[in-house]
Design a protein around this motif. Structure first.
Motif, PDB file in Angstrom:
ATOM      1  N   ILE A   1       0.875  -1.368   0.055  1.00 59.09           N
ATOM      2  CA  ILE A   1       0.084  -0.167  -0.301  1.00 59.09           C
ATOM      3  C   ILE A   1       0.862   1.317   0.192  1.00 59.09           C
ATOM      4  O   ILE A   1       0.616   2.092  -0.656  1.00 59.09           O
ATOM      5  CB  ILE A   1      -0.917   0.153   1.165  1.00 59.09           C
ATOM      6  CG1 ILE A   1      -1.862  -1.064   1.296  1.00 59.09           C
ATOM      7  CG2 ILE A   1      -1.823   1.439   1.327  1.00 59.09           C
ATOM      8  CD1 ILE A   1      -2.922  -1.254   0.179  1.00 59.09           C
ATOM      9  N   GLU A   2       1.887   1.360   0.695  1.00 59.20           N
ATOM     10  CA  GLU A   2       2.722   2.392   0.918  1.00 59.20           C
ATOM     11  C   GLU A   2       3.599   2.601  -0.375  1.00 59.20           C
ATOM     12  O   GLU A   2       3.592   4.149  -0.727  1.00 59.20           O
ATOM     13  CB  GLU A   2       3.764   2.174   1.880  1.00 59.20           C
ATOM     14  CG  GLU A   2       4.885   3.386   2.282  1.00 59.20           C
ATOM     15  CD  GLU A   2       5.814   2.974   3.157  1.00 59.20           C
ATOM     16  OE1 GLU A   2       6.708   3.355   3.221  1.00 59.20           O
ATOM     17  OE2 GLU A   2       5.480   2.269   4.333  1.00 59.20           O
ATOM     18  N   VAL A   3       4.203   1.597  -1.012  1.00 60.74           N
ATOM     19  CA  VAL A   3       4.724   1.931  -2.224  1.00 60.74           C
ATOM     20  C   VAL A   3       3.768   2.316  -3.341  1.00 60.74           C
ATOM     21  O   VAL A   3       3.851   3.265  -4.087  1.00 60.74           O
ATOM     22  CB  VAL A   3       5.391   0.445  -2.802  1.00 60.74           C
ATOM     23  CG1 VAL A   3       5.828   0.593  -4.481  1.00 60.74           C
ATOM     24  CG2 VAL A   3       6.595   0.159  -1.994  1.00 60.74           C
ATOM     25  N   TYR A   4       2.375   1.719  -3.369  1.00 62.72           N
ATOM     26  CA  TYR A   4       1.536   2.247  -4.295  1.00 62.72           C
ATOM     27  C   TYR A   4       1.165   3.620  -4.166  1.00 62.72           C
ATOM     28  O   TYR A   4       0.967   4.508  -5.046  1.00 62.72           O
ATOM     29  CB  TYR A   4       0.106   1.278  -3.914  1.00 62.72           C
ATOM     30  CG  TYR A   4      -0.950   1.457  -5.306  1.00 62.72           C
ATOM     31  CD1 TYR A   4      -0.778   1.194  -6.426  1.00 62.72           C
ATOM     32  CD2 TYR A   4      -2.068   2.374  -4.695  1.00 62.72           C
ATOM     33  CE1 TYR A   4      -1.843   1.464  -7.522  1.00 62.72           C
ATOM     34  CE2 TYR A   4      -3.020   2.670  -6.010  1.00 62.72           C
ATOM     35  CZ  TYR A   4      -2.849   2.392  -7.119  1.00 62.72           C
ATOM     36  OH  TYR A   4      -3.832   2.553  -8.078  1.00 62.72           O
ATOM     37  N   GLU A   5       0.973   4.099  -2.987  1.00 65.79           N
ATOM     38  CA  GLU A   5       0.607   5.555  -2.616  1.00 65.79           C
ATOM     39  C   GLU A   5       1.966   6.362  -2.935  1.00 65.79           C
ATOM     40  O   GLU A   5       1.476   7.427  -3.336  1.00 65.79           O
ATOM     41  CB  GLU A   5       0.176   5.520  -1.374  1.00 65.79           C
ATOM     42  CG  GLU A   5      -1.298   4.945  -1.315  1.00 65.79           C
ATOM     43  CD  GLU A   5      -1.747   5.066   0.266  1.00 65.79           C
ATOM     44  OE1 GLU A   5      -1.043   5.548   1.365  1.00 65.79           O
ATOM     45  OE2 GLU A   5      -3.069   4.993   0.408  1.00 65.79           O
TER      46      GLU A   5
END
Length: 127
Positions: free
Chosen positions: A7-11
């Motif tokens: 999620i962090e990488v995607y955001e």
């Protein structure tokens, strides 16, 4: 690898779902489901799995069935299904009735009333 990292990488990065899946070595469908769940609920904890549906017969209906079985101890599963429907209005299949009688530790005859009547008539003719 944690779901929170995905999620962090995607955001934070401008990365496609396909590249994200390759980077974390997971299926693209996993990333899609994870992102959808996160967007809808803001929660990425695993969903509750399975569980069995509630039983058709509860409390009073189960007591009624026990009374039916005890007063019709030679009834077949199909006959018990019919008797239960007459008494409670609830229809269960023959296989469900078989499972319930096993759980209640009752044994049920396999012969149908028609075959019992046929056997009785044929034995009366022989006499």
């Amino acid at each position: 690898m944690g779901c929170s990292q995905i999620i962090e990488v995607y955001e934070t990065e401008d990365i496609s779902i396909r590249k994200l899946a390759q980077r974390f070595q997971v299926a693209k469908s996993f990333i899609q489901k994870l992102l959808k769940q996160y967007q809808e609920t803001k929660d990425i904890s695993p969903k509750i799995q399975g569980g069995s549906p509630p039983t058709k017969l509860q409390g009073e209906q189960l007591i009624a069935l026990i009374e039916i079985i005890e007063s019709n101890n030679d009834a077949t599963l199909v006959e018990l299904c019919d008797l239960l429907q007459e008494k409670t209005g609830i229809r269960v299949s023959r296989s469900t009735m078989g499972r319930i009688t096993l759980q209640l530790n009752y044994s049920v005859k396999k012969n149908s009333s028609r075959s019992r009547k046929r056997k009785r008539k044929s034995s009366e003719k022989a006499i």
